[in-house]
Design an enzyme around this catalytic site. Structure first.
Site, PDB file in Angstrom:
ATOM      1  CG  ASP A 350     -25.063   1.051 -17.272  1.00 52.41           C
ATOM      2  OD1 ASP A 350     -25.943   0.911 -18.145  1.00 52.41           O
ATOM      3  OD2 ASP A 350     -25.317   1.196 -16.062  1.00 52.41           O
ATOM      4  CE1 TYR A 519     -34.911  -0.850 -14.098  1.00 57.06           C
ATOM      5  CE2 TYR A 519     -36.809  -0.158 -15.380  1.00 57.06           C
ATOM      6  CZ  TYR A 519     -35.446  -0.261 -15.224  1.00 57.06           C
ATOM      7  OH  TYR A 519     -34.608   0.229 -16.199  1.00 57.06           O
TER       8      TYR A 519
END
Length: 686
Positions: A350, A519
């Site tokens: 990530d 988000y």
């Protein structure tokens, strides 16, 4: 000899055999562990084979090359674990040589040299060596052909976004074979902190996909090292590009290089993941993008995430934990000799800068198997990834006057839903939630959760599971229902239903708010509020219609088009409840049509149509387009303002440079609608 020795790299033949013929440029690109044939042309007579010595060296400085240099002569058969050369044939003045590299060679750019006996040496040129997913001895070997095509060779992907109750998708141009991208991917490694600290050790470790993946996860964000992209989740993107405006990695990587390696502004998770996919695929590590919905960001390694509301029902930003509507990361495919063969396969990486790992913003590789089995003590960053898909959620009300927190309820099932990736060979969504955890609600899933807590030495008294009895409020059931798919530019119509589950009547006040959010769940601006007092008889259900008008939310909507509605229900005799719903508003659509047959080297027109659905003018209209092997650079077209209900027809030309299946991506924005995306698949004929 030195001046006159030349080499024919046989680019086409070697490129085909090594699955590297799509890389642009005139440099030979090879995959490790696999022989390649070159022709060495001598200016005069061919020296005796046993008098020849080849050298290979990698590194960006002469000093580094001296430390990584390997010399080898011509032998009758190549060794599989070292560099070697075999003469395959000779003609007048030239010799065909098969050169092989070990299956665990460091990847990177190599200098190839030759010398005869004690005579001077000649520099033959450079080639690039990559990981080899086609070779069973390589750490990144992927046995399935269709998966090699998808996860190594495909330059196009899908990003799944939105929220768990409304998943949307858009295209992404990885473009790992486009001009400059291989060079830039290698530059990312050379700009890294590990390289700057100890170049020799860094270059030697580039044989290991674990190491390369971890370095890239640190370098794709700019937090510690002038990496590729600067993150921004503020809702304000002045001074750069809005993260939602990107449609691919190529433009970002070229901008980074052209600016002298200054971070490109701005990125959010799917942009980081898109760029990381490009770099990993480019260097030969099979990679895919993963979207996780209701994704937990657990900052304190407790495997629980706390969510707070004030006494008016407003979401509070006081906890360091958060729940993102969605989060996108990567999986790379390689073995884990450091953990044991049962942990081979997909590994989570990530590049979004969220938490530090050994002091810098990087994450992974965490074994997917380890996450599913709760082995959170294994390298790297397993507790963080485990929480993203499997944390428990605790909801609290917080009294701003007294600082007192009251627990409303806790639950174990909402985090980590619809974990998704693009299916192999199609544009469909593949659900991979089962790869990350056992079925929610199953005994096995809870056992794994407890195992993970035990490995992190978390006191079982704090375990949410121990309090599962109070997991759901027993008195009241509430829900927001969306009447029809909400659209930007129109009023949002909802219904709040409340049901009394008790056998006695209940009086309550529902304090309702609506906020625009990004988000990550971060509230940006209140757009609406109301409250209603009601008495519900035993088992009685009532519905309350709600309208949030376009005028109310218009100024405050972020490019994510998300609104969070909340009802804090305060019951007279105790037992509060919180009802929450995130609503994603749809943009109007933009359509794209290719007007004619696409052929290599011939221009073909593309038409884009957008209709303004509003009763007012829209202005500042901009169309962006990109597509690997269709446009050399990203295209930007400014379009005139559009009156109410008017349609705009924009045309541009693409000139395909290669045949095959290609994707053209567009992004249309104006002052009222941000980043409306579409893509079209184009079959290009020779």
């Amino acid at each position: 000899m030195a001046a006159s020795v030349k080499v024919d790299w046989k680019l086409k033949e070697n490129g085909h055999k090594h699955h590297t013929d799509q890389y642009s440029g005139t440099e030979l690109v090879l995959r490790r562990g696999q022989p390649c044939t070159i022709t060495v042309v001598f200016g005069g007579s061919v020296p005796a084979p046993d008098s020849l010595t080849f050298t290979v060296a990698t590194g960006s400085t002469a000093a580094l090359q001296a430390k990584t240099r390997v010399a080898f002569g011509i032998s009758s058969s190549p060794s599989s674990n070292s560099w070697g050369a075999v003469q395959t044939s000779a003609a007048s003045g030239s010799m065909n040589i098969s050169i092989s590299s070990p299956a665990n060679a460091a990847i990177g750019r190599y200098q190839l040299g030759i010398q005869t006996g004690n005579a001077s040496s000649a520099h033959l040129g450079t080639f690039v060596l990559l990981f080899n997913p086609w070779l069973s001895e390589d750490d990144v070997f992927m046995p399935n052909n269709a998966e090699q095509e998808e996860y190594v060779l495909s330059e196009f992907g899908l990003v799944f976004a939105g929220s768990a109750n409304r998943i949307s998708q858009f295209g992404w141009n990885y473009g790992q074979f486009q001009n400059d991208i291989l060079d830039i991917s290698l530059s990312i490694l050379d700009q890294s902190l590990s390289y700057r600290k100890d170049p020799t050790a860094d270059v030697r470790k580039r044989n290991d996909p674990k190491y390369v993946g971890r370095v890239l996860s640190a370098m794709v964000n700019s937090n510690d090292d002038n990496g590729v992209l600067q993150g921004n989740w503020s809702g304000n993107y002045s001074g750069g590009e809005s993260p939602s405006s990107w449609t691919g990695s190529v433009d970002i990587l070229r901008r980074w290089k052209d600016s002298g390696f200054k971070p490109v502004r701005f990125g959010q998770c799917w942009v980081f993941a898109g760029v990381l996919t490009t770099a990993l695929r480019c260097l030969g590590i099979p990679t895919r993008m993963i979207s996780n919905f209701n994704s937990a960001h657990d900052t304190d390694k407790t495997l629980t995430v706390d969510v707070y509301y004030d006494s008016s029902g407003n979401p509070l930003n006081i906890a360091s934990d958060s729940i993102w509507n969605f989060h996108v990361w990567n999986e790379g495919w390689f073995v884990r000799p450091d953990l044991g063969s049962e942990f081979n396969g997909w590994q989570i990486l990530d590049a979004t800068p969220q938490e530090r790992s050994t002091g810098i913003f990087q994450c992974g590789p965490a074994s997917l198997t380890a996450i599913k089995e709760g082995d959170v003590d294994l390298n790297y960053d397993s507790p963080f990834v485990f929480a993203e898909v499997n944390a428990d959620r605790v909801t609290w009300t917080y009294d701003t006057a007294t600082g007192k927190s009251t627990k409303v309820y806790s639950e174990t099932k909402s985090i980590g839903q619809f974990t998704s990736t693009k299916a192999v060979g199609s544009y469909t969504r593949q659900d991979v939630t089962d790869n990350y955890k056992y079925a929610e609600g199953s005994a096995k899933e809870r056992a794994v959760f407890q195992k993970a807590r035990a490995k992190l030495n978390l006191n079982t008294f704090h375990a949410t599971a121990a309090k599962a009895a109070e997991a759901v409020n027993p008195h009241l059931l509430g829900q927001f229902k969306v009447e029809n798919p909400p659209e930007v530019g129109k009023d949002v119509n909802l219904v709040l239903t409340l049901k009394n589950l008790a056998s006695a009547a209940k009086s309550l006040t529902a304090k309702m708010t609506a906020w625009s959010i990004i988000y990550t769940g971060k509230p940006i601006h209140e757009v609406w509020k109301n409250s209603v007092s009601v008495t519900l008889g035993p088992q009685e259900e009532k519905a309350f219609p709600i309208k949030i008008s376009y005028a109310e939310y218009q100024q405050h909507l972020t490019p994510d088009n998300m609104i969070r509605t909340t009802a804090l229900c305060q019951v007279k005799d105790g037992g509060d409840a919180v009802v929450e719903r995130d609503i994603t508003l749809d943009n109007p659509t933009v359509t794209m049509k290719v007007l004619g047959q696409a052929k290599v080297g011939q221009e073909v027109k593309v038409e884009v149509v957008f209709t303004n659905p509003l009763n007012e003018e829209v202005k500042d209209c901009v169309l962006l387009a990109e597509g690997s092997d269709l446009l050399t650079d990203k295209l930007k077209i400014d379009a005139p303002p559009l009156k109410a209900k008017q349609s705009s027809r924009l045309q541009f030309e693409v000139s395909p440079s290669k045949s095959g299946t290609k994707q053209l991506l567009i992004n249309f924005s104006c002052d009222k609608f941000q980043d409306i995306k579409a893509f079209e698949t184009i079959q290009v004929a020779e």
